[in-house]
Motif scaffolding. Structure first.
Motif, short mmCIF file in Angstrom:
data_model
loop_
_atom_site.label_atom_id
_atom_site.label_comp_id
_atom_site.label_asym_id
_atom_site.label_seq_id
_atom_site.Cartn_x
_atom_site.Cartn_y
_atom_site.Cartn_z
N TYR A 190 28.64 2.73 -32.05
CA TYR A 190 28.09 2.56 -30.71
C TYR A 190 26.57 2.73 -30.77
CZ TYR A 190 32.53 2.34 -28.24
OH TYR A 190 33.76 1.94 -27.78
N LYS A 191 25.89 2.14 -29.79
CA LYS A 191 24.43 2.15 -29.79
C LYS A 191 23.92 2.37 -28.37
CE LYS A 191 20.70 -1.26 -30.20
NZ LYS A 191 20.40 -2.67 -30.54
N THR A 192 22.81 3.12 -28.28
CA THR A 192 22.12 3.27 -27.00
C THR A 192 20.66 2.89 -27.17
OG1 THR A 192 21.52 4.79 -25.21
CG2 THR A 192 21.65 5.72 -27.41
N THR A 193 20.11 2.22 -26.17
CA THR A 193 18.70 1.85 -26.18
C THR A 193 17.92 2.58 -25.09
OG1 THR A 193 19.12 -0.04 -24.73
CG2 THR A 193 19.20 -0.44 -27.11
N ASN A 194 18.61 3.47 -24.36
CA ASN A 194 17.96 4.16 -23.24
C ASN A 194 18.12 5.67 -23.34
OD1 ASN A 194 20.65 4.51 -22.59
ND2 ASN A 194 20.64 3.03 -20.90
N GLY A 195 18.04 6.16 -24.57
CA GLY A 195 18.07 7.60 -24.76
C GLY A 195 19.40 8.26 -24.50
N GLY A 196 20.47 7.48 -24.56
CA GLY A 196 21.81 8.04 -24.39
C GLY A 196 22.35 7.97 -22.98
N LEU A 197 21.61 7.35 -22.05
CA LEU A 197 22.13 7.22 -20.69
C LEU A 197 23.39 6.36 -20.67
CD1 LEU A 197 18.84 6.76 -18.63
CD2 LEU A 197 20.23 8.83 -18.89
N SER A 198 23.46 5.37 -21.55
CA SER A 198 24.65 4.53 -21.66
C SER A 198 24.78 4.06 -23.10
CB SER A 198 24.58 3.34 -20.71
OG SER A 198 23.46 2.52 -21.01
N TRP A 199 26.03 3.87 -23.52
CA TRP A 199 26.34 3.43 -24.88
C TRP A 199 27.16 2.15 -24.83
CZ3 TRP A 199 24.76 6.28 -29.23
CH2 TRP A 199 24.21 7.54 -28.95
N ASN A 200 26.96 1.29 -25.83
CA ASN A 200 27.72 0.05 -25.94
C ASN A 200 28.18 -0.15 -27.37
OD1 ASN A 200 27.42 -1.32 -23.19
ND2 ASN A 200 25.31 -0.84 -23.69
#
Length: 393
Positions: free
Chosen positions: A296-306
């Motif tokens: 999984y990856k987040t691009t917003n500091g962990g606010l959401s994961w995909n």
């Protein structure tokens, strides 16, 4: 009289005989990731039993980078000079440190660690250190970018992780944390009650942190002494830059003040535990051990994961398949049901809030009156009983 037959799972594959080739579809996934590493705009993922995979587009897609180490387990990855190094092992005895000079496309064995598994690497100046489970002195080092390895005299017999912080080389053993500040000429026992072991080290804000299973070890003096504190949910993996540190366990926690305060940042994250983390300053990659995505990856500091799994090899067990209403449904082993609306090119998990399927083997599907039914076996009981079907004479 009724006859009883063991339950049998039958999967029917319907195909067009005019096609002579099979095409691997991109999901669902479930491979275990042991380590992430970043080099030359590539993200490398060291896998359990499938060698190394790499991504050149920040995890959007992955490709195999394992010629020479295919079907090995990768324990750690590090770069030095022109060499990318991987500690690899398999059941056939291909245990060694392997090197690649083309960013993982081809791998070749190095010298000095044949038949030994390098569990962890760390670099200090011109030296690369490797921790092995050797039951002699289990610390090795190289001063030629990993081409040749030599044993370092030490009291450490069963090294697990090695980490460098300023002038200190810090090594965890099951019950101990060791430290040297003179490149292994002498060693001091810094912690002798690390009974839970340390699975990951990281540094943030001048502090050194160690993930200790149920809690967190912290050192304010470069590893010379340690304090231990319980951490809610446990601690399995760490990754940090400057004052920001991410901690993986059954969830992911984040601190932006070098561990003074923590917040949970797990929205959308798959099923843990998270045993591999990489924070590169912009993105965070997490290896989810029990989830079909695997990464999984987040691009917003962990606010959401995909999910970030396109191109990874399949690792999860698909127990059953069925098509209904333009969708293909896949019943998983202990990970619920996934659905594809584009003939298997992409998948999404359905019934996310249905915990009743979270620990089941989805053995079969059937459709009646437009309703999809799933036949499941409870995972916890699979080794205790055999489900039988009572059939009429």
């Amino acid at each position: 009289m009724k006859k009883f037959y063991p339950a049998v799972l039958i999967i029917m594959l319907i195909f067009n005989l005019s096609y002579s080739q099979w095409v691997q579809m991109p999901g669902p996934r479930g491979i275990k990731i042991n380590v992430f590493y970043e080099k030359d705009n590539f993200i490398f993922a060291g896998t359990e039993a499938f060698g190394v995979y790499r991504s050149s587009n920040n995890g959007t897609t992955w490709e195999a980078a394992n010629t020479g180490i295919l079907y090995t387990t990768i324990f750690d990855i590090i770069a030095s000079g022109n060499n990318l190094l991987a500690g690899a092992g398999d059941k056939c005895g291909s245990n060694n440190v392997y090197k690649s000079t083309d960013n993982g496309m081809h791998w070749f064995p190095t010298s000095g660690l044949n038949n030994k598994i390098a569990l962890s690497f760390a670099k200090k100046g011109s030296f690369i250190y490797a921790a092995t489970s050797d039951f002699t002195s289990s610390i090795y080092r190289s001063n030629d970018d990993g081409e040749i390895w030599s044993q370092v005299a030490s009291p450490i017999e069963d090294a697990n992780k090695v980490f460098v912080s300023d002038d200190a080389v810090i090594v965890s053993e099951f019950n101990f944390i060791w430290r040297t500040t003179d490149d292994g000429d002498s060693w001091e026992l810094a912690e002798k009650f690390a009974l839970s072991g340390v699975t990951s080290f990281a540094r943030a804000g001048g502090k050194v942190f160690g993930a200790g299973g149920s809690g967190l070890y912290t050192s304010n003096d470069n590893g010379a002494s340690w304090t231990y504190s319980n951490f809610p949910g446990g601690a399995a993996s760490l990754s940090s830059i400057d004052n920001t540190i991410y901690l993986g366990s059954g969830k992911i926690s984040k601190s932006t003040d070098a561990g003074v305060t923590w917040v949970t940042v797990s929205n959308g994250l798959g099923k843990g535990p998270v045993e591999a983390l990489l924070y590169d300053g912009a993105n965070v990659f997490a290896g989810t051990m029990h989830d079909t995505s695997g990464i999984y990856k987040t691009t917003n500091g962990g606010l959401s994961w995909n999910p970030s799994s396109n191109g990874l090899p399949p690792g999860a067990l698909i127990r059953s398949l069925i098509s209904m209403g333009g969708f293909v449904f896949a019943g998983m082993q202990a990970d619920g049901v996934y659905r594809s609306g584009d003939n298997g090119f992409s998948w999404s998990k359905v019934a996310l809030n249905n915990d009743s399927l979270a620990s089941q083997f989805i053995e079969c599907f059937c459709v009646k009156n437009g309703i999809l039914y799933a036949g499941a076996t409870i995972m916890e009981l699979i080794n205790q009983q055999i489900t039988e079907l009572a059939l009429p004479d």
